[in-house]
Enzyme design. Structure first.
Site, PDB file in Angstrom:
ATOM      1  N   SER A  52      -3.690 -13.639  21.397  1.00  0.00           N
ATOM      2  CA  SER A  52      -2.838 -13.652  22.706  1.00  0.00           C
ATOM      3  C   SER A  52      -3.680 -13.977  23.931  1.00  0.00           C
ATOM      4  CB  SER A  52      -2.431 -12.151  22.855  1.00  0.00           C
ATOM      5  OG  SER A  52      -1.734 -11.715  21.887  1.00  0.00           O
TER       6      SER A  52
HETATM    7  N1  SAH Z   1      -4.225  -9.320  18.196  1.00  0.00           N
HETATM    8  C1  SAH Z   1      -4.018 -10.461  17.514  1.00  0.00           C
HETATM    9  C2  SAH Z   1      -2.839 -11.362  17.621  1.00  0.00           C
HETATM   10  C3  SAH Z   1      -2.259 -11.538  16.462  1.00  0.00           C
HETATM   11  S1  SAH Z   1      -0.326 -12.318  16.409  1.00  0.00           S
HETATM   12  C4  SAH Z   1      -5.300 -11.323  18.009  1.00  0.00           C
HETATM   13  O1  SAH Z   1      -5.928 -10.766  18.770  1.00  0.00           O
HETATM   14  O2  SAH Z   1      -5.474 -12.267  17.203  1.00  0.00           O
HETATM   15  C5  SAH Z   1       0.416 -10.940  15.598  1.00  0.00           C
HETATM   16  C6  SAH Z   1      -0.017 -10.889  14.419  1.00  0.00           C
HETATM   17  O3  SAH Z   1       0.918  -9.507  13.813  1.00  0.00           O
HETATM   18  C7  SAH Z   1       0.093 -11.889  13.160  1.00  0.00           C
HETATM   19  O4  SAH Z   1      -1.207 -12.045  12.680  1.00  0.00           O
HETATM   20  C8  SAH Z   1       1.246 -11.474  12.099  1.00  0.00           C
HETATM   21  O5  SAH Z   1       0.899 -11.874  10.963  1.00  0.00           O
HETATM   22  C9  SAH Z   1       1.058  -9.934  12.437  1.00  0.00           C
HETATM   23  N2  SAH Z   1       2.155  -9.280  11.904  1.00  0.00           N
HETATM   24  C10 SAH Z   1       3.717  -9.509  12.243  1.00  0.00           C
HETATM   25  N3  SAH Z   1       4.308  -8.612  11.576  1.00  0.00           N
HETATM   26  C11 SAH Z   1       3.364  -7.610  11.082  1.00  0.00           C
HETATM   27  C12 SAH Z   1       3.785  -6.390  10.506  1.00  0.00           C
HETATM   28  N4  SAH Z   1       4.944  -5.741  10.091  1.00  0.00           N
HETATM   29  N5  SAH Z   1       2.714  -5.853  10.100  1.00  0.00           N
HETATM   30  C13 SAH Z   1       1.554  -6.185  10.225  1.00  0.00           C
HETATM   31  N6  SAH Z   1       1.294  -7.110  10.803  1.00  0.00           N
HETATM   32  C14 SAH Z   1       2.079  -7.913  11.188  1.00  0.00           C
END
Ligand code: SAH
Length: 204
Positions: A52
């Protein structure tokens, strides 16, 4: 980044700003995206996911007011960048990611940076992690169609949950607070996150 993107846009929490000074964001970005690491935008990571934008991460962390004694749950480990920030702010962090490969590389990255207070879990974070509940704060960094009830149930008394809620392509941040056992929600800024895929998220 901290001065021009965060302070100037109104992030005031000194603990959040200090954590964002300390955590080396470029360590969470792959080699061909290094020039984007400190830009005012999200950065593509593996598995078609995104790290993000710095401002939205800071705004979410400020709103959930993490204290040094808190136990925190993060849904969507991704690169592990926000996980490292949470480890700077809280006592204990549990983080769930549905892509095993992302979880493994985030875990290796955080260990190499010296963070030892984080437990990495692979699974459907839309259901939370009941075995370690309750949590003082829960941060969801993927968008849900509605506030996941399982997460509200796992909040401690006085606990805060921040989650982007809406359609797949545009959402608003919802802040849920639990006071005297009752949850109340406040709608904050508009945002755009990748979808939360799971039982209390969007279908695959
Ligand atoms: N906070 C992260 C941003 C990740 S984007 C950073 O700093 O890099 C959102 C993430 O949520 C993705 O990696 C995706 O695979 C994960 N995601 C989506 N649905 C999910 C679920 N039900 N449980 C766990 N992770 C999930």
């Amino acid at each position: 980044m901290v001065q021009s993107q965060l302070r100037q846009r109104g992030i005031r929490d000194e603990r959040v700003l200090a954590a964002m000074e300390r955590v080396p964001r470029h360590e969470f970005v792959r080699a061909d995206k290094q020039h984007e690491a400190y830009e005012d935008q999200p950065v593509a990571i593996e598995a078609c996911q995104t790290l993000s934008q710095p401002y939205i991460v800071a705004a979410m962390l400020e709103v959930i007011a993490v204290r040094a004694t808190d136990t925190v749950l993060e849904i969507g480990t991704g690169s592990g960048y926000q996980t490292a920030l949470l480890a700077e702010l809280a006592q204990k962090v549990y983080t769930i990611e549905r892509h095993a490969a992302l979880s493994t590389s985030a875990e290796e990255r955080l260990l190499s940076l010296g963070y030892t207070s984080v437990t990495f879990v692979v699974g459907d974070g839309s259901l939370g992690l009941p075995q370690h509940a309750p949590y003082d704060a829960i941060v969801v960094s993927a968008a849900a169609p509605r506030v996941p009830e399982s997460l509200v149930a796992q909040l401690a008394e006085g606990g805060r949950l921040i989650v982007p809620v809406g359609h797949a392509d545009s959402q608003q941040l919802e802040l849920v607070r639990k006071i005297d056992g009752k949850a109340s929600a406040t709608t904050l800024d508009g945002c755009r996150f990748v979808p939360l895929i799971g039982r209390e998220g969007f279908p695959e």
